[in-house]
Enzyme design. Sequence first.
Site, PDB file in Angstrom:
ATOM      1  N   ASP A 156      57.055 -70.588  58.879  1.00  0.00           N
ATOM      2  CA  ASP A 156      55.818 -70.741  59.637  1.00  0.00           C
ATOM      3  C   ASP A 156      54.625 -70.053  58.994  1.00  0.00           C
ATOM      4  O   ASP A 156      53.516 -70.616  58.966  1.00  0.00           O
ATOM      5  CB  ASP A 156      56.000 -70.282  61.085  1.00  0.00           C
TER       6      ASP A 156
ATOM      7  N   GLN B  96      60.644 -68.329  61.089  1.00  0.00           N
ATOM      8  CA  GLN B  96      61.504 -67.816  60.028  1.00  0.00           C
ATOM      9  C   GLN B  96      62.709 -67.060  60.588  1.00  0.00           C
ATOM     10  O   GLN B  96      62.730 -66.632  61.739  1.00  0.00           O
ATOM     11  CB  GLN B  96      60.707 -66.891  59.115  1.00  0.00           C
ATOM     12  N   HIS B  97      63.702 -66.910  59.736  1.00  0.00           N
ATOM     13  CA  HIS B  97      64.830 -65.986  59.904  1.00  0.00           C
ATOM     14  C   HIS B  97      65.918 -66.422  60.882  1.00  0.00           C
ATOM     15  O   HIS B  97      67.018 -65.890  60.842  1.00  0.00           O
ATOM     16  CB  HIS B  97      64.364 -64.589  60.346  1.00  0.00           C
TER      17      HIS B  97
END
Length: 472
Positions: free
Chosen positions: A238, A71-72
Amino acid sequence: MGLVAGIDSSTQSCKVVIRDADTGALVRQGRAPHPDGTEVHPDHWWTALQKAVADAGGLDDVSAVSVGGQQHGMVCLDSDGAVIRPALLWNDTRSAGAALELIESAGGGDPAVGAQYWARATGTVPVASLTLTKLRWLAENEPENAARVAAVCLPHDWLTWRLAGHGPGSGKERLAALATDRSDASGTGYYSTAEGKYLPDVLSAALGHVPVLPRVLGPLEAAGKTPAGTLLAAGAGDNAAAALGAGARLGDVVMSLGTSGTVFAVSDSPAADASGLVAGFADAAGHFLPLVCTLNATRIFDATAALLDVDLAAFNRLALSAGPGAGGLTLVPYFDGERTPNLPDATGSLHGITRANYTPANLARAAVEGVVCSLADGLAALQDQGVTAQRILLVGGGAQSAAVQEVAASLLGTGITVPQPGEYVADGAARQAAAALTGRFPEWAADAVDLPLGKDDAGVLARYRRFASLYT
């Protein structure tokens, strides 16, 4: 119904599993490494994906594929679809100052008011890991690059886009083909988890303009097809994919011990925690996924084993040989800074050392207890948000450690189930791919072990919390 493929593009590697769409039986798998670091060019992910797919025997006989990704990560594309600069990953903390600026500016200089605004608006108070704070950092430190940003996406979005045949040289019209899902969108910092929509004003205030953003797909929607005609599912962040892979259902809490540690619950309502401890994410099946993340989990075991000059098997035997409480040693495991609590510049600490207790066995035990205590604090933060943990699913590489299982069973106070070892993110992505084919999530049987519930007779958690409180 044929075969489906699930992809896990994580911080460390790319893993591909190919499973029978009806039964979930594993047919074949492959993997390839990613370069180390907190700043990585996305081309490395694409190269690793191709190698992992080849290692898994290819996708020619696969009906659908889905990508679960870290992520991110900030992937910035120019108007021609080319990557502008290496992606800043979730574990890059250089934007910690930008996060504080965003909080203070939203509160008119009052951080407490700003935190309340962000919790209401997005479900998550900004921290260095979020995409939004990285974009703010980009605008302040690389304004020329920021001005070139025509589209922003996340690792799983970008890989799905590449699998669909897009890439550098595609042209601006191809940027509109970018797609994501609500689980990954909810981790950007410019998406309202509760309302299910982007917040363009928030993004404009951070970056200076509003670029093309991936369209947000529902859990069963398809992102398109590969040039060969293979269906591309929406994909997921994830943690949301791991929840699918572990078979988590409403009322379950997943505690994952990997490079980082995560504790998240499958919930029917969004979270909005102004303290910043709980991130109010969405899941990949239409529910919500309030989540706590720590930067330090199994890497603490690796570091301690290296210090003791033993392998991980010997490290675990040492930890099991020590009594509960490690003879009074307490390790606060903030070795690489920490995200929960939000202490990006913190370091670890070891307390209660005496000549009698300073032994390899106690040090190993203290490392395990410290990591589990850190995750226990994450569980407490979820419970403060109204989460009721009916069951804890203990997953990740660290979950297979007998020492971790023993400590978790004594400290967490809730029934614990350990699913069979697996590539939970890739498995969850494969399950989503099967759902995109049929219109429903399949029920794949999986073996699991229920741990006997223990007690914290040594007062380990209370002692840990006393020392951890010194940081805040």
